[in-house]
Every structure is written in structure tokens, then in C-alpha cells.
Scaffold this motif. Structure first.
Motif: not given
Length: 697
Positions: A547-552, A584-585, A587-593, A627-629
């Protein structure tokens, strides 16, 4: 059960409906023989009942939904019967004080209660079959009784592909093989309600534990999850030994089994001797900090006494199941994690119930239509109050007397109260009025007790009152109380509830505690990270908390675009919980970077993320992916097909989520046209649902 993410996510709070009761007939024993064909999702079965007729009658009724009968025999002879797709009624004059053998051979394709997963795809080791009777649904796969008051000693034999594991109620007596098929024979030694019948089939490994009293405890897991077995089933033996000692009545069944399944309808279900639970609770040691199986484990095990050994007479006595299971699960957690942990559990329940009561949404524990929070949480607090009023000795004597008096029978709340009053010598009419009958939640009695027994709770309540009444600066007050306690629970609440009143210097001080719960609260604070705390927040990426890592990760990626590659490299190998929250988060951030990886690598990231909506993925993975997509990209046609499939999923929470997304898409003309074009590729329930929705728009 846990509340109520999957539970919600903690098993198990329906208002039961009952079928016709055979008041003159007692079904003593049932021998079930099943041949299961997964490709067409059918069951060929035979059930042989030994029954005793107490007084002469002209008919016997058995619940059986949408079945075809090959034969119905009474004492080996054909008997006349009628059938309306719900009830099999034998029309036969039966003598009183006599035993009969009723044998029914049948076929069915269950619409409920038996779930076939993975048989329509080409994913290896993905196939499962599992049951979920939940009160009255097992009559979809075996002629039985939609009535908790009919208790039968059931034995179960299942024939299936020898390459799979088969688990069911009772003790495995023997197996036999015939070419590719294998037959498993299970024996039950004591009677139970038929809603507690269960079996599960899949690819499993298992480990064996033994309780202090010699009861076999089998824990099942997928072979690929062997490294998750220990953290998932951690403390299983300790929980078993504690509950048996605390309840004071020996575990009533021959053995105990626990196994995970995909897309389970609840957190877990306490089938007799055989708990089936959601595979989302299969976790590693890092996840154990944030979300573990301990509470569900203890809750479902408690049901082996409260619900299975002694069963409610009807839904107005559902407190006897869920309230006691929730309370004893909390006691087990107290044994494992300490007094303060236990009292904060009770405090959190009380706060939520107090708010509902304030809104006029409180419910009586005797209301058969009450919701989960009433039966589980208010129910647990009612047991706690009863425990406190009677004292430990009288409470335990009363519980033992109640369970021994009504073992393998049905009981009501009134039966319990009569026993407890008889043992304690106390008049419990005031308790019954305030805690069982009243819709209001009597919070002061709870808070008074908790403040006496748990100093950190007393400190927290005093702090909240001072924040309301004092004219002093909020941070000054919060700092005083922070220094007055080392309680992680108090300190994390200061961070999460009052972060708007806290300066960067206060937050920097909080980081220095290196308390995992406090640091998690810091990660969950919404809004931008103060510039002077960036280094502190970067350190959270190393914490043992998903939880900490995902939000951070998300907050740092948003706020420090020049450091995105560093953050992505640092978290590239992490998966997170069973829903793959970090992966999953990531992957989304990597695609957007834009400058992260090659075009081919980013294409693969996109393929992986978009593939997580597939029907063969667990529902919690699919829901997160949708949700993410949907937040960033248009869905592909395959995503839309997967979404339509989710809209007819058997788990209502997931089904409701998918339908909400589809309704939003139908509000956009372009997306509505896309969905309309997919109709020709659909069939069955998917076609019926979408075609109706499009017509309604």
C-alpha cells in the motif's frame, strides 16, 4: 470475515429462505455419488437417503432445481412423484415409526452453487470447479433441503479426471482409479445442514498440520504459489488451538481443510470441515503487513462451532453465526497481535456503527433482513458486551453449555439467552433490549469499557475532544498527544486525520519514527508532497508495504517528472497484492513515460496491461485493469468484450462495477456505436444483457 473489500469482503450475511419442511420425516443419512463433466458443465448424480418416518404421511418433499430424473426408488421400488422444476414430491403412503431408503438418480446443469472456471480457455492449470451453497443453493446440484433445520450425515463420492485434486467435506476414506478417471470417497461422521455441503476441484498442492488435540489441518494452494503458503496460512495451527481452548468444546468434525479458489463470491465460506476462500488472500510476507488471511481464517474456523455445530433456526437468529464468528476471530487476533490491536478492532467497529445509528440507519440484531455490518460488527460488539457483563468464567461456562446442549441441532437467540441466564443467574432482559432488539447503537457502554481497558484509545478520545473545545493551535495539541504515547494506532490517526493541521517539520519528525503504520499514513496523505520532504517520501519506496509503495510511486511520479525513470527502475520487479496493484500501476506509468524503454518495450507493457481484463484473469485483477485503462485510454474491442463478460459475472460486486462502466460508455454516442457493433460476436447472457441495455438507452 474481513470487512468488506472482497467482503468485503468477511462471508456470509444473507437472509435465508427455506423450502418445505418434512415435519413428519427425519432424514438421517445421505450418500451422494457424483460424476462431473466440466466441458458441458453437467453433473450426473445419485443420492441415497436413509429416512425415518415419525408418523404416517402421504408425501415427502425434497428441493431439487432444474433436474432431470432417471429414477426415483423407495426401498428399491419405483415410486410415483411430481416435479415442478423446484420440488420433487413423492406421492406415497408411508407408515409411521419406520425407516425407508430413498434413492434418486438425476442429471443437472447447475445455474448456481457450482462454478466452472477455466474450462473454456487454453490456459494450462487454470481449471477449477467449486461450490457455494450459501443457505439454500446446494439444491441446484443435489436433491436436498433449502432448510437449515434438516440435518443429515452426508457422505460424498466424486468421480473426475485423475490429474486433478478433489476436496470435499469429511474424511477421505479411499480412492480408486479406472483409466483416466479417479473416484474419491469422503465420509462424514456427524449430521449437518445441507447448505454446508461443498467440494472443490483443481490443481492443488497441500501441506498438513496437526492441532494439539490431533486434528488434521490441511492447507491447499496452487503449485505455483508454494512460496505464498506459509504467509497465507501463518498461525493456522495457533488459531485452531486457541479457538478450541477458548470456546471450550472440542472441534466437532473429523478434520479441517482450507483451500483458495478464483473469483469466489465472498471472502470465505465455512462449509463443514472445509473452508473455501478467495485466492485474493494468497499473499507473500510483505503483503502480510497490509492484508492477510488471519481474520478470515479465524472467522471461518469459528463457524465450525457457531453455525455448523449449532445452527440458527432461521435468519432472525443469524447473530448466533456471524456475531460470534466475528467476535471469536477478534479474540484470536488478540492472542496473536496483542491487547491493543484487539481493542482498536472493537473501537473501529463502534465508530462506524455509531455513525450509522446517528443517521437513523441502525438495525436490530433480530431483524432477519439486517445487513452485514449489523450481523458481523454490531453482533461482535454485542457478544463482547455480554462477555463483559457475565464475566469470563460465567460467559465461558454458558457458551460450553449452549454448544453442548444444542450440538448438531438448531437453536435460536432465545435459546442462548435462556442458557446464559441459567448459568450466570443474571437477568439479561436489559442486554436483550439494548443490544439485540434496539436499532440504536449504544456507543457509550462500548467507549467506557474501551477507555478503561486501552489507554491509547482513552488518549485518542481525549485528544479529539480537546481539538474541538480548545482554542489552542491544533498542531500544538497534536504534538502534545504525539509525545504522550508511542502507540502506532494513535500516531497514524494523527497523521491521516489531521494532516491539514501538520507542518512539514511535524511530518519530518513522523518519518523519523520509522514506524511502518505511521509511514503508511504518510504515504496516504492526499495532495502534493512538500518540497522539503521529497527525500523522505523516496525512502517509502523501500518499505515492506505494498500500500505504501503503490501510493508513493504514483505521488512521486506525478510530482517529480525528471526522476520518473529512477522511480520506475526502482519498482520494476514488484507485483504487489493478488490484484497486481503495483505491477499494473507500474505498467501504466511506464507506458505514459515517453523516454522510458524502447518503443517495443512500451508496446509490450501496453499489451500486458490491456491483457489483464481477460476473462481468465481473477476478477480483482480485471477490475483494477478496467479502472486504470479507462482513466487514460479508450478500451480496445477485446477490452469491451471482457467488460461485457464481467457484466454477467456471478460475483455481484464485480458485475455491478462492470455494469456501471458500461452505462457510462453508453452515454457517449461513439462508444455506444462500438458496443452495438460487438453484439453479433456475443451470445447467451452477454448478448441478452447488452442488447437490452442498448435498447433502453
Amino acid at each position: 470475515m474481513k470487512k468488506y473489500i472482497l467482503l468485503g469482503l468477511l462471508c456470509w450475511s444473507c437472509s435465508w429462505l427455506f423450502g418445505q419442511t418434512n415435519s413428519k420425516v427425519d432424514f438421517l443419512k445421505g450418500e451422494i455419488d457424483l460424476f462431473i463433466q466440466p466441458t458441458n458443465k453437467t453433473i450426473d448424480g445419485t443420492i441415497k437417503y436413509l429416512l425415518e418416518v415419525a408418523e404416517k404421511t402421504n408425501e415427502i418433499s425434497i428441493d431439487a432445481l432444474n433436474m432431470q430424473f432417471r429414477s426415483v426408488l423407495l426401498n428399491g421400488r419405483k415410486v410415483k412423484y411430481s416435479y415442478d422444476d423446484q420440488h420433487l414430491v413423492l406421492n406415497k403412503k408411508l407408515k409411521g415409526d419406520k425407516e425407508y431408503i430413498l434413492e434418486i438418480s438425476y442429471s443437472c446443469r447447475p445455474k448456481q452453487a457450482v462454478y466452472f472456471l477455466g474450462w473454456d480457455d487454453d490456459i494450462d492449470q487454470n481449471e477449477q470447479i467449486w461450490t457455494q451453497g450459501q443457505g439454500k443453493n446446494n439444491s441446484h446440484w443435489v436433491p436436498s433441503f433449502d432448510d437449515m433445520n434438516e440435518k443429515v450425515e452426508f457422505d460424498l463420492s466424486i468421480t473426475f479426471d485423475r490429474n486433478y485434486s478433489v476436496v470435499a467435506n469429511g474424511k477421505l476414506i479411499n480412492t480408486s482409479e479406472n483409466e483416466q478417471l479417479k473416484r474419491w470417497n469422503f465420509n462424514m461422521a456427524q449430521p449437518m445442514s445441507s447448505y454446508l455441503l461443498a467440494f472443490a476441484i483443481g490443481n492443488y498442492s497441500s501441506e498438513e498440520l496437526v492441532s494439539s488435540n490431533g486434528i488434521s489441518i490441511s492447507t491447499y494452494f496452487y503449485p505455483r504459489d508454494s512460496m505464498l503458503a506459509e504467509p497465507t496460512f501463518r498461525y493456522s495451527k495457533e488459531i485452531f488451538d486457541f479457538l478450541e481452548k477458548e470456546i471450550g468444546v472440542p472441534y466437532p468434525w473429523q478434520n479441517y481443510k482450507q483451500l483458495p479458489v478464483r473469483d469466489f463470491l465472498y471472502a470465505g465460506m465455512e462449509n463443514t470441515g472445509t473452508t473455501i476462500f478467495s485466492e485474493s488472500y494468497m499473499i507473500d510476507s510483505t503483503a502480510f503487513t497490509d492484508k492477510n488471511y488471519v481474520n478470515v481464517n479465524a472467522h471461518e474456523l469459528t463457524h465450525q462451532w457457531f453455525g455448523n455445530l449449532v445452527t440458527e433456526v432461521d435468519a432472525s437468529s443469524h447473530w448466533l453465526h456471524e456475531g460470534f464468528a466475528t467476535y471469536y476471530a477478534s479474540l484470536a487476533e488478540r492472542e496473536l497481535f496483542g491487547e491493543e490491536y484487539f481493542y482498536w478492532l472493537l473501537f473501529n467497529k463502534a465508530r462506524e456503527l455509531e455513525e450509522l445509528s446517528r443517521k437513523g440507519e441502525g438495525e436490530s440484531l433480530l431483524d432477519p433482513k439486517a445487513g452485514s455490518i449489523t450481523f458481523y460488527d454490531k453482533g461482535a460488539l454485542a457478544v463482547y458486551v455480554l462477555h463483559q457483563r457475565l464475566g469470563d468464567s460465567s460467559f465461558k461456562k454458558g457458551i460450553r453449555a449452549f454448544l453442548n446442549t444444542y450440538q448438531f441441532k438448531n437453536a435460536s437467540v432465545s435459546d442462548l439467552m435462556e442458557v446464559m441466564e441459567g448459568i450466570s443467574g443474571l437477568d439479561l432482559s436489559d442486554f436483550k433490549k439494548n443490544w439485540l432488539e434496539d436499532t440504536l447503537f449504544h456507543s457509550e457502554e462500548i467507549y467506557t469499557t474501551l477507555r478503561k481497558k486501552c489507554p491509547p484509545i482513552n488518549i485518542f478520545i481525549r485528544m479529539q475532544r480537546e481539538l474541538i473545545t480548545s482554542s489552542e493551535n491544533n498542531e500544538t495539541i497534536l504534538k502534545q498527544y504525539w509525545d504522550a504515547t508511542s502507540s502506532s494506532e494513535v500516531r497514524k490517526r494523527i497523521i491521516y486525520l489531521y494532516y491539514k493541521s501538520l507542518s512539514p517539520d511535524f511530518l519530518r519528525m513522523a518519518f523519523k519514527t520509522e514506524d511502518l503504520k505511521v509511514r503508511q499514513a504518510l504515504a496516504l496523505i492526499p495532495g502534493p508532497i512538500p518540497e522539503g520532504l521529497i527525500n523522505n517520501y523516496e525512502s517509502l519506496l523501500l518499505d515492506q508495504s505494498y500500500i505504501t509503495i503503490e501510493n508513493t510511486l504514483y505521488r512521486l511520479w506525478i510530482q517529480r517528472p525528471e526522476q520518473r525513470i529512477k522511480y520506475l527502475d526502482q519498482t520494476k520487479s514488484l507485483v504487489g497484492f493478488s490484484n497486481k496493484n503495483i505491477r499494473q500501476l507500474w505498467l501504466l506509468l511506464a507506458i505514459l513515460t515517453r523516454d522510458y524503454g524502447t518503443l517495443d518495450e512500451r508496446s509490450q507493457y501496453r499489451k500486458e496491461l490491456f491483457g489483464y481484463t481477460a476473462v481468465y484473469q481473477p476478477m480483482e485483477v480485471r477490475q483494477l485493469a478496467f479502472g486504470l485503462i479507462g482513466e487514460v485510454f479508450p478500451y480496445t474491442d477485446q477490452n469491451l468484450k471482457d467488460l461485457i463478460n464481467a457484466a454477467v459475472h456471478p460475483v455481484w460486486q464485480f458485475r455491478q462495477y462492470a455494469r456501471g462502466v458500461i452505462e457510462g460508455l453508453l452515454g457517449n454516442e461513439e462508444q455506444k456505436q462500438r458496443l452495438s457493433l460487438l453484439l453479433d460476436a456475443l451470445n447467451g447472457a452477454e448478448y441478452q444483457y447488452l442488447s437490452l441495455k442498448i435498447k433502453q438507452e
